[in-house]
Motif scaffolding. Structure first.
Motif, PDB file in Angstrom:
ATOM      1  N   GLY A 168     -29.482 -45.709  92.930  1.00  0.00           N
ATOM      2  CA  GLY A 168     -28.897 -45.031  92.068  1.00  0.00           C
ATOM      3  C   GLY A 168     -28.803 -45.767  90.503  1.00  0.00           C
ATOM      4  N   MET A 189     -32.005 -37.370  94.916  1.00  0.00           N
ATOM      5  CA  MET A 189     -31.131 -37.991  94.219  1.00  0.00           C
ATOM      6  C   MET A 189     -30.394 -36.434  93.497  1.00  0.00           C
ATOM      7  N   ARG A 241     -27.798 -35.162  95.565  1.00  0.00           N
ATOM      8  CA  ARG A 241     -26.467 -36.026  95.749  1.00  0.00           C
ATOM      9  C   ARG A 241     -25.698 -36.089  94.208  1.00  0.00           C
ATOM     10  N   ALA A 242     -26.219 -35.999  93.241  1.00  0.00           N
ATOM     11  CA  ALA A 242     -25.804 -35.700  91.985  1.00  0.00           C
ATOM     12  C   ALA A 242     -24.911 -34.813  92.038  1.00  0.00           C
TER      13      ALA A 242
END
Length: 189
Positions: A147, A176, A179-180
């Motif tokens: 991150g 990612m 997840r974002a």
């Protein structure tokens, strides 16, 4: 040197050009100001890294400890070699191992030799076959997966802009993105 490259993401030539005067162990920083390379088989020094401007790298506590131990070991080498040590202030200088008669330590190591030694150690210990430069890629991939913002990774690696970092490490981003999406969606309640 392997630890330093793996924990910072610097290029091989940047590590080889690093001088003790460019490291502040108390502030936990290193400034990349020069690189060591090879042209027509000869070792050369370039006054600035690939990005054409110095950059500051923050160091973690373990890397600071490794550098402190390395500095002590290098000081012992310097004392043992006496006049055969030409002090150029390099952190990762040519040492006393296998020093032939009439040659000197303390100067820059040959970048190709450094890569060959790395390859030999990888094979000797039965580790996954990776190149020395892959330590840089591993650092960047792990940072992005953890991150760390792309802008920070870009600055640390010395890329001219974030789009270069994004293009090289796009393979890390798919997970990612999901997840974002979840993280931002949770903010809407």
């Amino acid at each position: 040197m392997w630890h330093f490259i793996a924990s910072t993401g610097v290029r091989r030539g940047e590590a080889l050009g690093l001088r003790w005067q460019d490291i502040d162990l108390e502030a936990k920083t290193a400034v990349i100001r020069q690189t060591v390379g090879v042209i027509e088989g000869r070792i050369i020094r370039e006054p600035l890294p690939k990005s054409s401007k110095p950059r500051v790298i923050d160091l973690d506590e373990k890397t600071v400890k490794v550098l402190k131990r390395h500095r002590v070991a290098q000081a012992k080498d310097r004392l043992e070699l006496g006049s055969r040590w030409l002090d150029e202030g390099l952190v990762f200088a040519k040492g006393s191992y296998r020093l032939r008669k009439g040659t000197f330590a303390g100067g820059p190591m040959h970048p190709d030799r450094v890569s060959r030694v790395f390859d030999a150690r990888i094979h000797r210990h039965g580790l996954t076959d990776i190149r020395l430069h892959d330590l840089r890629h591993t650092w960047a991939s792990l940072a992005l997966k953890a991150g760390v913002p792309v802008k920070v990774v870009q600055e640390r690696l010395g890329h001219a802009n974030p789009s270069i970092t994004m293009n090289i490490y796009a393979h890390v981003l798919p997970g990612m993105q999901a997840r974002a999406a979840e993280q931002v969606a949770s903010l809407f309640g």
